[in-house]
Design a protein around this motif. Structure first.
Motif, PDB file in Angstrom:
ATOM      1  N   ALA A   9      -9.048  20.261  -6.402  1.00 28.84           N
ATOM      2  CA  ALA A   9      -9.130  19.490  -6.946  1.00 28.84           C
ATOM      3  C   ALA A   9      -8.247  18.559  -6.358  1.00 28.84           C
ATOM      4  O   ALA A   9      -7.160  17.606  -6.723  1.00 28.84           O
ATOM      5  N   ALA A  10      -8.674  17.447  -5.587  1.00 22.64           N
ATOM      6  CA  ALA A  10      -7.934  16.467  -4.799  1.00 22.64           C
ATOM      7  C   ALA A  10      -8.904  15.212  -4.916  1.00 22.64           C
ATOM      8  O   ALA A  10     -10.099  15.810  -4.148  1.00 22.64           O
ATOM      9  N   ALA A  11      -8.372  14.111  -5.413  1.00 23.84           N
ATOM     10  CA  ALA A  11      -9.355  12.672  -4.080  1.00 23.84           C
ATOM     11  C   ALA A  11      -8.895  12.458  -3.043  1.00 23.84           C
ATOM     12  O   ALA A  11      -8.270  12.359  -2.819  1.00 23.84           O
ATOM     13  N   ALA A  12     -10.549  12.110  -1.896  1.00 20.02           N
ATOM     14  CA  ALA A  12     -10.308  12.033  -1.448  1.00 20.02           C
ATOM     15  C   ALA A  12      -9.355  10.436  -0.984  1.00 20.02           C
ATOM     16  O   ALA A  12      -8.893   9.796  -2.011  1.00 20.02           O
ATOM     17  N   THR A  13      -7.832  10.555  -0.057  1.00 14.83           N
ATOM     18  CA  THR A  13      -7.335   9.316  -0.111  1.00 14.83           C
ATOM     19  C   THR A  13      -8.021   8.452   1.716  1.00 14.83           C
ATOM     20  O   THR A  13      -8.638   9.055   2.848  1.00 14.83           O
ATOM     21  N   GLU A  14      -8.322   7.077   1.156  1.00 15.34           N
ATOM     22  CA  GLU A  14      -9.329   6.354   2.060  1.00 15.34           C
ATOM     23  C   GLU A  14      -8.712   5.483   2.818  1.00 15.34           C
ATOM     24  O   GLU A  14      -7.976   4.307   1.263  1.00 15.34           O
ATOM     25  N   PHE A  15      -8.652   5.358   3.758  1.00 17.03           N
ATOM     26  CA  PHE A  15      -7.305   4.378   4.525  1.00 17.03           C
ATOM     27  C   PHE A  15      -8.036   3.365   5.134  1.00 17.03           C
ATOM     28  O   PHE A  15      -8.659   3.605   6.463  1.00 17.03           O
ATOM     29  N   ALA A  16      -7.841   2.482   5.484  1.00 16.18           N
ATOM     30  CA  ALA A  16      -7.989   1.449   7.078  1.00 16.18           C
ATOM     31  C   ALA A  16      -8.095   0.230   6.618  1.00 16.18           C
ATOM     32  O   ALA A  16      -6.881  -0.185   5.792  1.00 16.18           O
ATOM     33  N   MET A  17      -7.477  -0.525   8.014  1.00 15.18           N
ATOM     34  CA  MET A  17      -6.661  -1.332   8.412  1.00 15.18           C
ATOM     35  C   MET A  17      -7.110  -1.664   9.585  1.00 15.18           C
ATOM     36  O   MET A  17      -8.259  -1.152  10.574  1.00 15.18           O
ATOM     37  N   VAL A  18      -6.799  -3.604   9.762  1.00 20.22           N
ATOM     38  CA  VAL A  18      -7.823  -3.727  11.390  1.00 20.22           C
ATOM     39  C   VAL A  18      -6.199  -4.413  12.107  1.00 20.22           C
ATOM     40  O   VAL A  18      -5.457  -4.464  12.296  1.00 20.22           O
ATOM     41  N   SER A  19      -6.899  -3.987  13.474  1.00 20.51           N
ATOM     42  CA  SER A  19      -5.958  -5.059  14.801  1.00 20.51           C
ATOM     43  C   SER A  19      -6.573  -4.895  15.679  1.00 20.51           C
ATOM     44  O   SER A  19      -8.321  -4.786  16.715  1.00 20.51           O
ATOM     45  N   PRO A  20      -5.688  -5.831  16.177  1.00 25.30           N
ATOM     46  CA  PRO A  20      -5.963  -6.789  17.291  1.00 25.30           C
ATOM     47  C   PRO A  20      -6.528  -5.976  18.570  1.00 25.30           C
ATOM     48  O   PRO A  20      -6.113  -5.132  18.372  1.00 25.30           O
ATOM     49  N   ILE A  21      -8.068  -6.361  19.274  1.00 23.26           N
ATOM     50  CA  ILE A  21      -8.047  -5.693  20.359  1.00 23.26           C
ATOM     51  C   ILE A  21      -7.676  -6.728  21.910  1.00 23.26           C
ATOM     52  O   ILE A  21      -8.050  -7.546  22.015  1.00 23.26           O
ATOM     53  N   ALA A  22      -6.835  -6.270  22.662  1.00 28.38           N
ATOM     54  CA  ALA A  22      -5.697  -7.265  23.273  1.00 28.38           C
ATOM     55  C   ALA A  22      -7.167  -6.810  24.679  1.00 28.38           C
ATOM     56  O   ALA A  22      -7.625  -5.906  25.124  1.00 28.38           O
ATOM     57  N   ARG A  58      -7.300  14.397   2.644  1.00 32.23           N
ATOM     58  CA  ARG A  58      -8.284  15.813   1.336  1.00 32.23           C
ATOM     59  C   ARG A  58      -7.305  15.265   0.701  1.00 32.23           C
ATOM     60  O   ARG A  58      -7.635  15.794  -0.459  1.00 32.23           O
ATOM     61  N   GLY A  59      -6.701  14.131   0.450  1.00 33.01           N
ATOM     62  CA  GLY A  59      -5.905  14.030  -0.702  1.00 33.01           C
ATOM     63  C   GLY A  59      -4.704  14.147  -0.626  1.00 33.01           C
ATOM     64  O   GLY A  59      -3.892  15.336  -0.363  1.00 33.01           O
ATOM     65  N   ALA A 119       0.912  -1.141  -0.233  1.00 33.09           N
ATOM     66  CA  ALA A 119      -0.452  -0.424   0.166  1.00 33.09           C
ATOM     67  C   ALA A 119       0.614   1.637   0.057  1.00 33.09           C
ATOM     68  O   ALA A 119       1.858   1.057   0.725  1.00 33.09           O
ATOM     69  N   CYS A 120       1.063   2.078  -0.723  1.00 34.11           N
ATOM     70  CA  CYS A 120       1.238   3.203  -0.973  1.00 34.11           C
ATOM     71  C   CYS A 120       0.886   5.110  -1.449  1.00 34.11           C
ATOM     72  O   CYS A 120       0.761   4.594  -2.024  1.00 34.11           O
ATOM     73  N   LEU A 121       1.406   5.266  -0.458  1.00 34.08           N
ATOM     74  CA  LEU A 121       0.611   7.076  -0.544  1.00 34.08           C
ATOM     75  C   LEU A 121       1.700   8.070  -0.859  1.00 34.08           C
ATOM     76  O   LEU A 121       3.172   7.681  -1.342  1.00 34.08           O
ATOM     77  N   SER A 122       1.294   9.056  -1.935  1.00 33.86           N
ATOM     78  CA  SER A 122       2.269   9.808  -2.505  1.00 33.86           C
ATOM     79  C   SER A 122       2.275  10.905  -1.457  1.00 33.86           C
ATOM     80  O   SER A 122       1.344  11.557  -0.192  1.00 33.86           O
ATOM     81  N   PRO A 123       3.721  10.899  -1.035  1.00 30.62           N
ATOM     82  CA  PRO A 123       4.364  11.887  -0.020  1.00 30.62           C
ATOM     83  C   PRO A 123       3.684  13.799  -0.011  1.00 30.62           C
ATOM     84  O   PRO A 123       3.435  14.104   1.001  1.00 30.62           O
TER      85      PRO A 123
END
Ligand SMILES: Cc1ncc(COP(=O)(O)O)c(C=O)c1O
Length: 288
Positions: free
Chosen positions: A105-118, A93-94, A15-19
């Motif tokens: 004009a900028a497309a939003a960046t959408e990111f999601a990940m999962v983490s354990p709940i201890a 805001r992209g 997964a890569c994002l623009s700086p």
């Protein structure tokens, strides 16, 4: 780990994002952390509602994934099998040439990940947790779940360095909240937490706990909590989506009440967990 980025599910390392992403450059974005138990989300609609509120407050249009957020997040959970987990969803805001004002004009960046709940260990439930107090050095809109968390990071680091689980923040002689939690105090049988406003995050767990306790006839108040009240409280609790309800038994090195998790905490946790089971038996609509 499989993450979600801009419409695709892919291994985290791919997964890569623009700086030039405005989340990276300015902290120009918002997020949610949504807990799930045995594969089902808890209070998903409430989290998505708060997500929309945060977007409105930062004047960012809501990105609309084709399937809808509920389906995207459910698929992400399925692709990361495991026990109880939280999903972190961040929208920025992209990416655009660096300028503080919004890009045309900028497309939003959408990111999601999962983490354990201890899960809360029996040992810690018996001993409780240490917290420290610190001046609240955050901005004036802590009701927005902004990804710009540097003051929270610094506060939490102070806490960790002192062997504490959380930093409890004070502003103008009053309690606001924790670096990553809402705070409740017990005073002679009443449960008190600061009222909502720009100085605190409207915690989903806070609201759920207040409703659950009130339904069972508890005396719950949302009003200012003075520093002196915090320091003389019978019990102090923390709430958050991943911590649920934790007892603070040591504040700034001194015992809270008896120095053990209080009886009200044990009963409140029971009320909370029963209400959670009932709520999860009625699946969220994921209404968008
Ligand atoms: C500053 C702050 N306050 C309160 C909370 C608790 O909110 P919730 O119960 O919605 O997780 C969090 C959660 O991370 C937080 O970061």
């Amino acid at each position: 780990m499989i993450v979600y980025l801009n419409g695709a599910f892919l291994p985290a390392e791919k997964a890569c994002l623009s700086p030039l992403d405005r989340g990276f450059l300015f902290g120009d974005g918002i997020y949610e952390v949504i807990p799930s138990y045995q594969g089902a989300f808890f209070l998903l609609d409430e989290h998505l509602e708060r997500l929309r509120r945060s977007l409105r407050e930062i004047r960012m249009p809501e990105p609309q994934p084709e399937k809808g957020w509920a389906a995207v997040l459910a698929e992400l959970l399925e692709r990361n099998p495991g026990g109880d987990r939280s999903v972190y969803l961040q929208l920025t805001r992209g990416s655009a040439p660096r300028d503080h004002a919004f890009p045309a004009a900028a497309a939003a960046t959408e990111f999601a990940m999962v983490s354990p709940i201890a899960p809360l260990s029996v040992d810690l439930a018996e001993r409780g947790f240490a917290a420290i107090t610190l001046p609240d050095q955050r901005w004036g809109r802590c009701d927005i779940k902004s990804v710009a968390l540097l003051p929270n990071v610094l506060a939490r680091q102070h806490a960790v360095e002192q062997g504490a689980v959380e930093a409890i923040l004070l502003r103008g002689g009053k309690l606001t909240e924790g670096a990553a939690s809402n705070v409740f105090v017990v005073l002679g049988g009443a449960v008190v937490t600061p009222a909502l406003g720009p100085e605190i995050l409207p915690g989903i767990t806070r609201r759920f706990l207040l409703d659950a306790l009130r339904n069972e006839g508890w005396d719950c108040r949302e009003e200012p909590v003075l520093e002196s009240t915090l320091r003389s409280a019978d019990e102090i609790w923390l709430t958050s989506s991943t911590k649920e309800l934790l007892p603070v038994t040591v504040l700034d090195g001194r015992p809270v009440g008896t120095g053990r998790p209080g009886p009200m905490w044990g009963r409140a946790l029971d009320v909370f967990q029963r209400a959670r089971e009932r709520s999860m038996a009625t699946p969220a609509t994921g209404a968008e």
